[in-house]
Design an enzyme around this catalytic site. Structure first.
Site, PDB file in Angstrom:
ATOM      1  N   LYS A 174       0.530   3.692  -2.813  1.00 35.14           N
ATOM      2  CA  LYS A 174      -0.664   4.364  -3.197  1.00 35.14           C
ATOM      3  C   LYS A 174      -0.382   5.958  -3.584  1.00 35.14           C
ATOM      4  CE  LYS A 174      -4.373   4.216  -0.571  1.00 35.14           C
ATOM      5  NZ  LYS A 174      -5.378   3.739   0.840  1.00 35.14           N
TER       6      LYS A 174
ATOM      7  N   CYS B  17       0.905  -1.350  -0.020  1.00 30.64           N
ATOM      8  CA  CYS B  17      -0.004   0.079   0.085  1.00 30.64           C
ATOM      9  C   CYS B  17       0.837   1.187  -0.068  1.00 30.64           C
ATOM     10  CB  CYS B  17      -0.971  -0.142   1.203  1.00 30.64           C
ATOM     11  SG  CYS B  17      -2.296  -1.091   0.967  1.00 30.64           S
TER      12      CYS B  17
ATOM     13  N   ASP C 234     -10.371   0.855   7.539  1.00 27.98           N
ATOM     14  CA  ASP C 234      -9.104   0.363   7.724  1.00 27.98           C
ATOM     15  C   ASP C 234      -7.844   1.160   7.183  1.00 27.98           C
ATOM     16  OD1 ASP C 234      -9.398   0.324   4.906  1.00 27.98           O
ATOM     17  OD2 ASP C 234      -8.969  -1.707   4.798  1.00 27.98           O
TER      18      ASP C 234
ATOM     19  N   ASP D 195     -14.515   6.604   1.542  1.00 27.55           N
ATOM     20  CA  ASP D 195     -14.747   5.509   2.315  1.00 27.55           C
ATOM     21  C   ASP D 195     -13.921   4.292   1.708  1.00 27.55           C
ATOM     22  OD1 ASP D 195     -16.405   4.695   4.701  1.00 27.55           O
ATOM     23  OD2 ASP D 195     -17.848   6.046   3.969  1.00 27.55           O
ATOM     24  N   ASP D 196     -14.104   3.032   2.109  1.00 26.44           N
ATOM     25  CA  ASP D 196     -13.172   1.964   1.666  1.00 26.44           C
ATOM     26  C   ASP D 196     -13.917   1.459   0.600  1.00 26.44           C
ATOM     27  OD1 ASP D 196     -11.046   2.007   3.898  1.00 26.44           O
ATOM     28  OD2 ASP D 196     -13.031   1.667   5.259  1.00 26.44           O
TER      29      ASP D 196
ATOM     30  N   ASP E 100      -8.760  -3.519  -4.854  1.00 29.56           N
ATOM     31  CA  ASP E 100      -7.331  -2.982  -4.411  1.00 29.56           C
ATOM     32  C   ASP E 100      -6.390  -3.938  -4.852  1.00 29.56           C
ATOM     33  OD1 ASP E 100      -5.664  -1.820  -2.767  1.00 29.56           O
ATOM     34  OD2 ASP E 100      -6.984  -1.454  -0.978  1.00 29.56           O
TER      35      ASP E 100
ATOM     36  N   GLY F  15     -11.181 -13.102 -13.383  1.00 33.32           N
ATOM     37  CA  GLY F  15     -10.385 -11.975 -13.178  1.00 33.32           C
ATOM     38  C   GLY F  15      -9.591 -11.445 -14.638  1.00 33.32           C
ATOM     39  N   HIS F  16      -8.808 -10.739 -14.411  1.00 36.80           N
ATOM     40  CA  HIS F  16      -8.148 -10.145 -15.770  1.00 36.80           C
ATOM     41  C   HIS F  16      -6.756 -10.042 -15.826  1.00 36.80           C
ATOM     42  CE1 HIS F  16      -8.124  -8.040 -19.564  1.00 36.80           C
ATOM     43  NE2 HIS F  16      -7.705  -7.084 -18.894  1.00 36.80           N
ATOM     44  N   SER F  17      -5.988 -10.151 -16.610  1.00 34.93           N
ATOM     45  CA  SER F  17      -4.739  -9.840 -16.531  1.00 34.93           C
ATOM     46  C   SER F  17      -3.673  -9.216 -17.884  1.00 34.93           C
ATOM     47  CB  SER F  17      -3.856 -11.424 -16.333  1.00 34.93           C
ATOM     48  OG  SER F  17      -4.209 -12.326 -17.719  1.00 34.93           O
TER      49      SER F  17
END
Length: 349
Positions: A20, A17, A227, A50-51, A68, A139-141
């Site tokens: 970020k 993180c 968080d 917010d999260d 995330d 998902g995606h790659s």
């Protein structure tokens, strides 16, 4: 193939993180002069930082949606997948919700790292998703210059139990469910200075799910929750204060911190994200020592829940933490929220 010979942190310029974008730059990115129609079903958007987003489904239940992702904070690909997944799922818990589904986001430097390493990242992710009781459903790659991994996660919550970071009230006590310092420890790791026992402490912290948040969503005396991740404790607390129209007083000696941090601070092991954080919101915080600034603005990866608890719920809340196995330093408040006054949003004593 010896997967362990590939040290993931050596293939990225950032870590966890700490990657970020700083709060100040994010403000500029999110600013818009374009007026859009408000969606009456949207209970939580990006106006309060917010999260996760929350959408009213119209049946007493709301959908929580979040994403995330980041670059490696550890060398082991399996652990990287676990950490990134626990971090992403945490956003649902921080809203008081129950995660129900995840899909993966993968960026991979296919010319530098073999697919078998990415496979281990996904295996780590599946392990954490299974622990949370959800499925990694797709998902995606993309081919990417640096390794990147994370999740998009959906969750559910009763509409009257959504926990925001902007609904705290004066007199609320502040609690933190994980000790601060993983940003400092990850910097020590990249410099080859991290002791083995501290590596284990950091890994355990970052792979521990914040599943308590789902239970806290049902408690009326929990007035606000978020968080603590890349903006550090001070950054996320500032968002809570600004959204709630309050100020905060922190007792530094009561803030949960990893015990070995002084050893690494003596060796200047603090990440660049700490300085970016402080430059973004330092003007909102009262006078601090260098050590206090390095700890309180340290970017956390898969950090703990910051919880604002009404005074009349403190006894029950602390008993719940102890019954749930939290250490004593998490079962005591480190600060209090007060009516807005003075120039500083946050003061540290």
């Amino acid at each position: 193939m010896d997967i362990q010979k590939f040290k993931l942190t050596q293939y990225s310029h950032g870590a966890g993180c700490g990657c970020k974008i700083s709060p100040a730059i994010l403000d500029r990115i999110l600013h818009s002069n374009i007026t859009t129609a408000a969606d009456p079903r949207l209970l939580v958007g990006n106006d309060t930082r917010d999260d996760a987003a929350v959408l009213d489904l119209g049946n007493g239940t709301a959908l929580i949606s979040t994403t995330d992702f980041f670059m490696p904070i550890v060398d082991d690909p399996y652990d990287f997948g676990r950490i990134a997944s626990a971090n992403a799922i945490s956003d649902v818990y921080a809203m008081g919700g129950k995660p129900i589904l995840a899909i993966a986001i993968l960026g991979w430097p296919i010319d530098k790292l073999p697919p078998e390493v990415a496979q281990r990242v996904l295996e780590g992710s599946r392990a954490i998703c299974a622990e949370a009781g959800i499925t990694l459903a797709g998902g995606h790659s993309i081919d990417c210059p640096e390794p990147v991994f994370g999740l998009a996660v959906n969750g559910l919550v009763n509409t009257n139990q959504v926990k925001k970071n902007s609904t705290a009230t004066a007199g609320c006590r502040l609690y933190l469910t994980k000790a601060l310092g993983v940003g400092i420890l990850s910097t020590a790791q990249k410099r080859g200075l991290l002791l083995r026992e501290d590596a284990a402490i950091a890994l355990q912290s970052m792979t521990t799910l914040n599943r308590l948040g789902e239970q806290l969503g049902k408690l009326d005396y929990v007035k606000a929750m978020t968080d603590v991740t890349g903006f550090g404790l001070l950054g996320h607390l500032a968002e809570m204060c600004e959204g709630s129209g309050l100020s905060a007083e922190i007792e530094y000696d009561k803030v949960p911190v990893i015990a070995s941090l002084p050893h690494y601070l003596e060796q200047k092991c603090f990440p660049g994200g700490t300085t970016r954080n402080w430059n973004s919101y330092g003007q909102k915080v009262g006078s601090l020592s260098d050590t206090q600034r390095y700890v309180l603005a340290d970017p956390q990866t898969s950090g703990g829940l910051l919880v604002a608890v009404a005074a009349d719920g403190v006894g029950e809340f602390e008993a719940l933490l102890r019954e749930s196995g939290f250490p004593e330093d998490r079962a005591r408040p480190f600060g209090v929220l007060k009516p807005r006054s003075g120039q500083s949003l946050i003061s540290v004593v």
